[in-house]
Design an enzyme around this catalytic site. Structure first.
Site, short mmCIF file in Angstrom:
data_model
loop_
_atom_site.label_atom_id
_atom_site.label_comp_id
_atom_site.label_asym_id
_atom_site.label_seq_id
_atom_site.Cartn_x
_atom_site.Cartn_y
_atom_site.Cartn_z
N LEU A 36 42.27 38.62 31.74
CA LEU A 36 42.88 39.76 32.42
C LEU A 36 42.47 39.86 33.89
CD1 LEU A 36 42.52 42.45 29.60
CD2 LEU A 36 44.40 40.85 30.03
N HIS A 37 43.44 40.27 34.71
CA HIS A 37 43.21 40.50 36.13
C HIS A 37 43.74 41.89 36.47
CE1 HIS A 37 47.48 39.68 36.38
NE2 HIS A 37 47.30 38.45 35.90
N GLU A 38 43.66 42.25 37.75
CA GLU A 38 44.06 43.61 38.16
C GLU A 38 45.51 43.93 37.83
OE1 GLU A 38 42.44 46.37 39.34
OE2 GLU A 38 40.65 45.23 38.82
N GLY A 39 46.38 42.90 37.79
CA GLY A 39 47.78 43.13 37.43
C GLY A 39 47.88 43.66 36.01
N HIS A 40 47.16 43.04 35.10
CA HIS A 40 47.14 43.53 33.71
C HIS A 40 46.57 44.96 33.67
CE1 HIS A 40 46.66 39.05 32.79
NE2 HIS A 40 47.72 39.38 32.07
N MET A 87 49.26 37.93 41.28
CA MET A 87 48.16 37.66 40.34
C MET A 87 48.70 37.03 39.08
SD MET A 87 45.76 40.96 40.68
CE MET A 87 45.13 41.47 42.25
N SER A 88 47.95 36.06 38.56
CA SER A 88 48.33 35.38 37.33
C SER A 88 47.08 34.78 36.71
CB SER A 88 49.33 34.27 37.64
OG SER A 88 49.42 33.37 36.55
P1 AMP Z 1 50.34 37.65 30.26
O1 AMP Z 1 48.94 37.93 29.80
O2 AMP Z 1 50.40 36.71 31.42
O3 AMP Z 1 51.27 37.32 29.14
O4 AMP Z 1 50.87 39.00 30.88
C1 AMP Z 1 50.80 40.21 30.15
C2 AMP Z 1 51.55 41.27 30.91
O5 AMP Z 1 50.98 41.42 32.20
C3 AMP Z 1 53.03 40.93 31.12
O6 AMP Z 1 53.79 42.11 30.97
C4 AMP Z 1 53.04 40.46 32.54
O7 AMP Z 1 54.28 40.63 33.17
C5 AMP Z 1 51.99 41.34 33.16
N1 AMP Z 1 51.49 40.76 34.41
C6 AMP Z 1 50.99 39.52 34.59
N2 AMP Z 1 50.69 39.32 35.89
C7 AMP Z 1 51.05 40.45 36.54
C8 AMP Z 1 51.02 40.87 37.90
N3 AMP Z 1 50.56 40.08 38.88
N4 AMP Z 1 51.46 42.11 38.20
C9 AMP Z 1 51.95 42.92 37.23
N5 AMP Z 1 52.00 42.59 35.93
C10 AMP Z 1 51.56 41.37 35.59
#
Ligand code: AMP
Length: 280
Positions: free
Chosen positions: A33-37, A184-185
């Site tokens: 997890l990052h700040e986006g999550h 963020m990813s």
């Molecule tokens: P993931 O763990 O990559 O499957 O992402 C889980 C959720 O977090 C999904 O709804 C993604 O769209 C969201 N997410 C991932 N990266 C970001 C970001 N940089 N900004 C906002 N939401 C994000």
């Protein structure tokens, strides 16, 4: 904050929360997890009485040559971050709970999922839609929060929910970016500093195109050509697609419709596949 790994614990949580007249907000994630999550978790915490986050690296959305085995995992760090962001319950299902050995039912959205990501990752949205619907059935949220970062995923989930009458409200959260502009990813962890530098051309391109649109350019062909030109300057980047689409249907647009257009970019930086987009 509590963690759970059983179906019965989650079903009981949903029943008790709903019986008490409280709302459940849900954030599905694959961890690292990052700040986006965490923005998603904070948004859920603002809107719901009870916030559930799931962490499950979903094998069915990875292709055979993709990064399932090396996908970043950091459970301890994730739990600490979730607690700070306001999550109440973390669902950590094992693979055998979600996909027992005789598992055989999948959800395929057959329109929104076809272009863009669907062309280069044919298994991806089938895996995503299947796991999200299963998690909705287990957690029974009133609403679920998804990131605009994965714009096509958001659109596919919205379409699945509408088509299948799933009683869950879908909430979108804006893309969180690092100060240098990179979206963020979890996969950014794969990038060396020079690869990261190369990756910055993606967000730079989106900003440049956004300013062309703000100045009145509406022709998608011109905007895509300009984006392709800017991206071509970065030799370490291999573009997979650059497209201007309707954000709900993912169908190509010829003319930008302010308030209803999206530019989506996918590109490889060496072995790392990155996506980003902007709404205009
Ligand atoms: P993931 O763990 O990559 O499957 O992402 C889980 C959720 O977090 C999904 O709804 C993604 O769209 C969201 N997410 C991932 N990266 C970001 C970001 N940089 N900004 C906002 N939401 C994000």
């Amino acid at each position: 904050m509590q963690t759970h790994d059983s179906l019965s614990a989650m079903v009981q949580l949903a029943a008790e929360t709903r019986a008490a007249g409280k709302t459940i907000g849900f954030v599905p994630t694959m961890g690292a997890l990052h700040e986006g999550h965490l923005d998603l978790v904070r948004l859920a915490a603002k809107k719901a009485d009870v916030v559930v986050v799931s962490i499950f690296v979903n094998p069915t959305q990875f292709g055979p040559n993709e990064d399932f085995d090396r996908y970043p995992r950091d459970l301890e760090g994730d739990l600490a971050k979730c607690e700070t962001a306001g999550a109440h319950h973390i669902f950590l299902p094992g693979r055998g709970l979600i996909y027992p050995h005789d598992y055989s039912t999948y959800v395929t959205e057959e329109s929104v999922a076809k272009p863009l990501e669907g062309e280069s990752r044919p298994q991806f949205f089938r895996g995503v839609a299947t796991v999200v619907l299963k998690l909705f059935n287990i957690i029974q949220p009133h609403f679920a929060v998804f990131g605009q970062k994965d714009a096509q995923q958001l659109a596919v989930i919205r379409k699945m929910v509408a088509d299948l009458h799933v009683p869950v409200e879908i909430v979108a959260a804006p893309t969180a970016r690092d100060p240098d502009g990179l979206a963020m990813s979890s996969r950014n962890a794969y990038l060396t500093s020079s690869q990261r530098e190369a990756a910055l051309v993606i967000s730079r391109t989106l900003r440049q195109i956004e300013s062309m649109v703000a100045k009145g350019e509406r022709r998608a062909e011109r905007l895509v050509a300009e984006a392709t030109h800017i991206l071509a300057d970065e030799r370490r980047l291999r573009v997979i697609y650059v497209s201007i689409v309707d954000p709900a249907t993912m169908q190509k647009q010829i003319t930008v419709e302010p308030g209803n257009s999206l530019m989506a970019i996918a590109a490889w930086v060496d072995q790392t596949r990155l996506i980003d987009n902007i709404l205009f």
